[in-house]
Design an enzyme around this catalytic site. Structure first.
Site, PDB file in Angstrom:
ATOM      1  N   PHE A 126       0.803  -1.096  -0.150  1.00 13.12           N
ATOM      2  CA  PHE A 126      -0.155  -0.074   0.030  1.00 13.12           C
ATOM      3  C   PHE A 126       0.991   1.352   0.004  1.00 13.12           C
ATOM      4  CE2 PHE A 126      -3.067   2.878   2.344  1.00 13.12           C
ATOM      5  CZ  PHE A 126      -4.205   2.791   1.358  1.00 13.12           C
ATOM      6  N   ASP A 205       1.776  -5.820   7.808  1.00 10.00           N
ATOM      7  CA  ASP A 205       0.438  -5.173   7.683  1.00 10.00           C
ATOM      8  C   ASP A 205      -0.645  -5.843   7.367  1.00 10.00           C
ATOM      9  OD1 ASP A 205      -1.853  -3.395   7.194  1.00 10.00           O
ATOM     10  OD2 ASP A 205      -0.514  -1.608   6.483  1.00 10.00           O
ATOM     11  N   TYR A 230     -11.338  -0.605  10.179  1.00  9.74           N
ATOM     12  CA  TYR A 230     -12.560  -0.183   9.420  1.00  9.74           C
ATOM     13  C   TYR A 230     -12.936  -0.850   8.180  1.00  9.74           C
ATOM     14  CZ  TYR A 230      -9.025   2.934   7.066  1.00  9.74           C
ATOM     15  OH  TYR A 230      -7.723   3.535   6.353  1.00  9.74           O
ATOM     16  N   LYS A 231     -12.187  -2.043   7.516  1.00 12.57           N
ATOM     17  CA  LYS A 231     -12.350  -2.603   6.527  1.00 12.57           C
ATOM     18  C   LYS A 231     -13.118  -4.047   6.915  1.00 12.57           C
ATOM     19  CE  LYS A 231      -8.330  -0.620   4.297  1.00 12.57           C
ATOM     20  NZ  LYS A 231      -6.917  -0.584   4.323  1.00 12.57           N
ATOM     21  N   ARG A 380     -12.233  -3.442  -7.919  1.00 13.79           N
ATOM     22  CA  ARG A 380     -11.952  -4.621  -6.970  1.00 13.79           C
ATOM     23  C   ARG A 380     -13.319  -4.739  -6.397  1.00 13.79           C
ATOM     24  NH1 ARG A 380      -8.191  -2.187  -2.247  1.00 13.79           N
ATOM     25  NH2 ARG A 380      -9.983  -0.738  -2.136  1.00 13.79           N
TER      26      ARG A 380
HETATM   27  C1  LIG Z   1      -6.352   0.575   4.492  1.00 13.65           C
HETATM   28  C2  LIG Z   1      -4.588   0.476   4.625  1.00 13.65           C
HETATM   29  C3  LIG Z   1      -4.118   1.407   5.162  1.00 13.65           C
HETATM   30  C4  LIG Z   1      -4.841   2.550   5.696  1.00 13.65           C
HETATM   31  O1  LIG Z   1      -4.021   3.623   6.653  1.00 13.65           O
HETATM   32  P1  LIG Z   1      -4.843   4.741   7.283  1.00 13.65           P
HETATM   33  O2  LIG Z   1      -3.497   5.110   8.080  1.00 13.65           O
HETATM   34  O3  LIG Z   1      -5.968   3.986   8.211  1.00 13.65           O
HETATM   35  O4  LIG Z   1      -5.139   5.528   6.250  1.00 13.65           O
HETATM   36  C5  LIG Z   1      -2.805   1.326   5.611  1.00 13.65           C
HETATM   37  N1  LIG Z   1      -1.941   0.114   4.788  1.00 13.65           N
HETATM   38  C6  LIG Z   1      -2.746  -0.756   4.463  1.00 13.65           C
HETATM   39  C7  LIG Z   1      -1.966  -2.100   3.770  1.00 13.65           C
HETATM   40  C8  LIG Z   1      -3.941  -0.804   3.979  1.00 13.65           C
HETATM   41  O5  LIG Z   1      -4.741  -1.522   3.320  1.00 13.65           O
END
Ligand SMILES: *Cc1c(COP(=O)(O)O)cnc(C)c1O
Length: 420
Positions: A126, A205, A230-231, A380
């Site tokens: 990400f 992560d 939140y996912k 997606r």
């Molecule tokens: C959704 C996601 C994030 C989100 O990070 P925030 O700090 O909440 O904006 C970070 N890393 C990965 C791999 C994600 O999928």
């Protein structure tokens, strides 16, 4: 493979998790929501919990709330998430955002391995993670650098390529287990073992994994992890993230954000910082209490359903989507941009089309389907087995087929919106 809608209905009728859909707020029953990998649905229990927290806790109890559960909430809810990721209750805490937690643990790990200069990651990661890795390496300096393993096909990372990158110079292997674009799933145990053989720490992560795939952090001997709530955990927009530090590392690592919530005795208001024993040192400042309390309802539902059952349904649903794609969408020029092997795939499937952004717009604006779009051409489809049905999958494929057959996407602009 039967491609008729009745078959999807029969799969739903036999689905042991189907009843969980009723535990969520479904404001528009006709909407096919396949973006739970970006923002999960609202659990009905969370709606009630937050209303009560506002009225009865904040409204009536005021500052006394801190002594009546708020102060303990990061650890209490972390202990529940621990059960979803194969950790002990005192190894997971909820605080800050995923990005901030990644920063804290990455810097802590780099400072723990000063003789090693390299962070290994991959180009499916990400972007926020890559920016933070880059920023930490630049801030700490000292000859540190990032070694980026590149995907050969844009979908997965070759295990041999990763192994070749992990040598005795590596301080930390920092990877996202489930790739946000393709859904490629790293083998967490194998990569952790690889890092450890080279003497490196590993930082996972789990943002697109938690609540979707079974994870055994302790079984794998993983060192550090962060993840989003939140996912697939359905914690609500901007809900705070979790972080994991293996028990044996907790006293050794320091939090670079030395705020008062990580202090040994925050309410002594000492002038000098002294880290709390254990995981609490990885807190920084006051947590967003209302958002934090909103995390629990979704986690409870996943614990009740059981992550193994969730994964089993997720695999059947992504396999179903792939089979429908092959029969009904591949002939229309749609490609599969996710791994074919379900063992190497998380809970979302990416489909590629040269007009992907416009197709995504047409699905959202006029077809009642919400997937999302990730450049350059990925649409997606995130499957959250607690509330997505097999009919949802069937409808998404059928409505996508209609968009293409009727060329409905062609009236939309190809200019990207500010937020996708
Ligand atoms: C959704 C996601 C994030 C989100 O990070 P925030 O700090 O909440 O904006 C970070 N890393 C990965 C791999 C994600 O999928």
């Amino acid at each position: 493979m039967r491609t008729d809608r009745d078959h999807a209905l029969s799969l739903d009728a036999a689905d042991p998790l189907a009843r969980f859909r009723e535990a969520f707020v479904v404001a528009d029953p006709g909407l096919v929501y396949l973006d739970g990998n970006s923002l999960g649905r609202l659990p009905a229990a969370t709606e009630r919990r937050l209303a009560a927290a506002v009225r009865e806790e904040w409204g009536a109890r005021l500052v006394r709330g801190w002594g009546e559960g708020w102060y303990e909430a990061p650890r209490r809810i972390g202990a529940k998430i621990a059960r979803l990721v194969g950790a002990s209750p005192d190894e997971v805490i909820v605080s800050d955002s995923t990005s901030v937690n990644l920063w804290k643990l990455l810097v802590a790990a780099l400072l723990d391995r000063p003789d090693r200069r390299v962070v290994v990651t991959d180009d499916l990661n990400f972007p926020s993670d890559l920016y933070l890795i880059d920023g930490a390496v630049r801030l700490l300096g000292g000859g540190r650098s990032v070694r980026l393993v590149r995907s050969r096909d844009g979908i997965g990372i070759d295990a041999g390529d990763l192994a070749a990158a992990v040598d005795g110079d590596v301080a930390v292997v920092a990877l996202t287990q489930t790739a946000f674009r393709s859904g490629f799933l790293h083998d967490l145990a194998a990569v952790t073992a690889l890092a450890h053989e080279a003497g490196a720490l590993v930082l996972w992560d789990l943002s697109h994994s938690a609540g979707a795939v079974p994870i055994d952090l302790d079984g794998a001997g993983a060192d550090l992890a962060v993840g989003c709530t939140y996912k697939y955990l359905n914690g609500g927009p901007g809900s705070p993230a979790f972080l994991f530090v293996r028990r044996g590392l907790q006293e050794r690592l320091g939090n670079p954000l030395t705020g008062w919530f990580g202090h040994d005795r925050p309410f002594d208001f000492d002038l000098a910082y002294a880290p709390a024993p254990g995981l609490r040192r990885f807190l920084a400042g006051t947590p967003p209490v209302l958002s934090l309390l909103g995390v629990e309802g979704g986690v409870d539902l996943l614990l009740e359903a059981g992550i193994e059952a969730v994964r089993e349904k997720s695999v059947r649903q992504t396999e179903y989507l792939v089979a429908l794609w092959e029969e009904r969408l591949a002939p229309l020029g749609v490609s599969l941009k996710s791994p074919r092997d379900p063992a190497r795939r998380g809970s979302h499937v990416s489909l590629g089309h040269p007009d992907g952004l416009r197709v995504d717009r047409a699905l959202i604006e006029e077809m009642g389907v919400i997937p999302d779009f990730r450049a350059p051409d990925n649409i997606r489809f995130g499957i959250a087995p607690l509330y997505n049905s097999f009919v949802d999958v069937w409808e998404a494929v059928d409505r996508l087929r209609r968009v293409l057959a009727e060329r409905r996407h062609e009236k939309y602009s190809a200019a990207p919106p500010a937020v996708t």
